[in-house]
Design a protein around this motif. Structure first.
Motif, PDB file in Angstrom:
ATOM      1  N   GLU A 168       1.014  -1.231  -0.120  1.00  0.00           N
ATOM      2  CA  GLU A 168      -0.056   0.091  -0.186  1.00  0.00           C
ATOM      3  C   GLU A 168       0.811   1.377  -0.135  1.00  0.00           C
ATOM      4  O   GLU A 168       1.444   1.476   1.006  1.00  0.00           O
ATOM      5  CB  GLU A 168      -0.899   0.064   1.345  1.00  0.00           C
ATOM      6  CG  GLU A 168      -1.791  -1.402   1.196  1.00  0.00           C
ATOM      7  CD  GLU A 168      -2.687  -1.133   2.337  1.00  0.00           C
ATOM      8  OE1 GLU A 168      -2.997  -0.117   2.969  1.00  0.00           O
ATOM      9  OE2 GLU A 168      -3.064  -2.452   2.859  1.00  0.00           O
ATOM     10  N   ARG A 186       2.127  -5.923   2.793  1.00  0.00           N
ATOM     11  CA  ARG A 186       1.171  -6.810   3.179  1.00  0.00           C
ATOM     12  C   ARG A 186       1.836  -8.100   3.611  1.00  0.00           C
ATOM     13  O   ARG A 186       1.243  -9.129   4.371  1.00  0.00           O
ATOM     14  CB  ARG A 186      -0.145  -6.748   2.271  1.00  0.00           C
ATOM     15  CG  ARG A 186      -0.720  -5.585   2.432  1.00  0.00           C
ATOM     16  CD  ARG A 186      -1.668  -5.570   1.003  1.00  0.00           C
ATOM     17  NE  ARG A 186      -2.886  -6.394   1.188  1.00  0.00           N
ATOM     18  CZ  ARG A 186      -3.961  -5.917   1.678  1.00  0.00           C
ATOM     19  NH1 ARG A 186      -4.188  -4.823   2.130  1.00  0.00           N
ATOM     20  NH2 ARG A 186      -5.045  -6.785   1.646  1.00  0.00           N
ATOM     21  N   ARG A 207      -8.082  -2.409  -5.838  1.00  0.00           N
ATOM     22  CA  ARG A 207      -8.318  -2.429  -4.356  1.00  0.00           C
ATOM     23  C   ARG A 207      -7.812  -1.300  -3.572  1.00  0.00           C
ATOM     24  O   ARG A 207      -6.585  -0.976  -3.675  1.00  0.00           O
ATOM     25  CB  ARG A 207      -7.737  -3.622  -3.737  1.00  0.00           C
ATOM     26  CG  ARG A 207      -8.600  -4.879  -4.354  1.00  0.00           C
ATOM     27  CD  ARG A 207      -7.878  -6.212  -3.479  1.00  0.00           C
ATOM     28  NE  ARG A 207      -6.628  -6.605  -4.309  1.00  0.00           N
ATOM     29  CZ  ARG A 207      -5.671  -7.087  -3.752  1.00  0.00           C
ATOM     30  NH1 ARG A 207      -5.803  -7.282  -2.108  1.00  0.00           N
ATOM     31  NH2 ARG A 207      -4.601  -7.241  -4.256  1.00  0.00           N
ATOM     32  N   CYS A 209      -6.205   1.200  -0.679  1.00  0.00           N
ATOM     33  CA  CYS A 209      -5.291   0.847   0.421  1.00  0.00           C
ATOM     34  C   CYS A 209      -6.505   0.936   1.657  1.00  0.00           C
ATOM     35  O   CYS A 209      -7.377   1.681   1.820  1.00  0.00           O
ATOM     36  CB  CYS A 209      -4.509   2.238   0.331  1.00  0.00           C
ATOM     37  SG  CYS A 209      -3.132   2.010  -0.772  1.00  0.00           S
ATOM     38  N   THR A 210      -5.976   0.564   2.832  1.00  0.00           N
ATOM     39  CA  THR A 210      -6.591   0.235   4.094  1.00  0.00           C
ATOM     40  C   THR A 210      -6.493   1.501   4.961  1.00  0.00           C
ATOM     41  O   THR A 210      -7.326   1.522   6.047  1.00  0.00           O
ATOM     42  CB  THR A 210      -6.181  -0.893   4.728  1.00  0.00           C
ATOM     43  OG1 THR A 210      -5.046  -0.915   5.203  1.00  0.00           O
ATOM     44  CG2 THR A 210      -6.542  -2.170   3.911  1.00  0.00           C
ATOM     45  N   GLY A 211      -5.899   2.416   4.614  1.00  0.00           N
ATOM     46  CA  GLY A 211      -5.885   3.926   5.392  1.00  0.00           C
ATOM     47  C   GLY A 211      -4.866   3.894   6.219  1.00  0.00           C
ATOM     48  O   GLY A 211      -4.693   4.614   7.201  1.00  0.00           O
ATOM     49  N   HIS A 212      -3.411   3.354   6.011  1.00  0.00           N
ATOM     50  CA  HIS A 212      -2.296   3.725   6.827  1.00  0.00           C
ATOM     51  C   HIS A 212      -2.059   4.993   6.835  1.00  0.00           C
ATOM     52  O   HIS A 212      -1.917   5.490   5.609  1.00  0.00           O
ATOM     53  CB  HIS A 212      -1.018   2.643   6.442  1.00  0.00           C
ATOM     54  CG  HIS A 212      -1.380   1.297   7.011  1.00  0.00           C
ATOM     55  ND1 HIS A 212      -1.229   0.808   8.264  1.00  0.00           N
ATOM     56  CD2 HIS A 212      -2.068   0.309   6.051  1.00  0.00           C
ATOM     57  CE1 HIS A 212      -1.512  -0.403   8.283  1.00  0.00           C
ATOM     58  NE2 HIS A 212      -2.019  -0.888   7.081  1.00  0.00           N
TER      59      HIS A 212
END
Length: 229
Positions: A168, A186, A207, A209-212
């Motif tokens: 990410e 990851r 997809r 990113c999960t927000g880091h």
């Protein structure tokens, strides 16, 4: 008044008029030319890329789009050279293609004398920088950084081992004269610094990113700082 001077003055007149614009008759009277000449000049400005708008009928006229409301920027030969030198020094930095394009636009604004002086001065500056990732890789990373989507990397580590990483992207950093992609790996479930020149291939996914957060990387080194805009 020479035509080139009139075109510049015409641009400034439209800029000062703001959203109200000016009629062809008003402009003709201001520059002591015919309305036909004004319309021909306006067509030339529009053809050169200036965002000129025109409205017909009562209350109509000509003006500039609001996006062009900033006054023109005049660069000296030294200032133009400074931009060119900075661009050369960062070499394959992120968004370098866009930066080179912007630099060319700056050079195009110079008058012939300043352009000639900048070209002469350029021969007095030599730059030798380490190559970075191939342009195909950089383009993917740049867009993924903007879109904040996960990227698959084919990466060669410092010991020569080849790995495939799903990352990410968080920031791109210049450290010790080398460019790095700092990303959440990851595979390692942690932040990792990837040397851009060791990335053999990059493929963006859809997809997100999960927000880091960038703050997770820690405080920048004392001499490091974000690029100012």
């Amino acid at each position: 008044m020479k035509r080139t001077e009139r075109l510049h003055a015409l641009t400034e007149s439209l800029r000062r008029a703001g959203p109200r614009g000016r009629t062809a008759q008003q402009l003709a009277e201001e520059f002591e030319v015919t309305t036909r000449t004004v319309k021909r000049d306006l067509a030339a400005l529009e053809a050169s890329g200036l965002p000129v708008w025109g409205r017909t009928g009562p209350g109509g006229g000509y003006g500039l789009a609001q996006s062009s409301s900033l006054p023109p920027v005049n660069f000296t030969a030294a200032q133009a050279l400074a931009l060119s030198a900075a661009m050369a020094a960062v070499g394959e930095a992120p968004f370098s293609d866009s930066a080179r394009s912007a630099t060319r636009k700056v050079l195009d604004t110079l008058d012939p004398l300043a352009r000639r002086r900048a070209t002469e001065l350029a021969h007095r500056i030599w730059v030798n920088v380490e190559s970075s990732a191939p342009r195909a890789v950089m383009s993917v990373i740049e867009q993924a950084l903007v879109d904040q989507v996960i990227v698959n990397l084919d990466y060669t580590d410092a010991r020569g081992g080849d790995t495939r990483r799903e990352v990410e992207p968080m920031i791109v950093a210049l450290r010790g004269g080398r460019w790095f992609l700092v990303a959440w790996c990851r595979l390692r479930d942690d932040i990792r610094w990837f040397h851009l020149s060791r990335i053999r291939r990059a493929t963006a996914t859809r997809r997100p990113c999960t927000g880091h957060d960038v703050a997770e990387i820690g405080a920048p080194p004392e001499r490091a700082r974000p690029v100012g805009i």
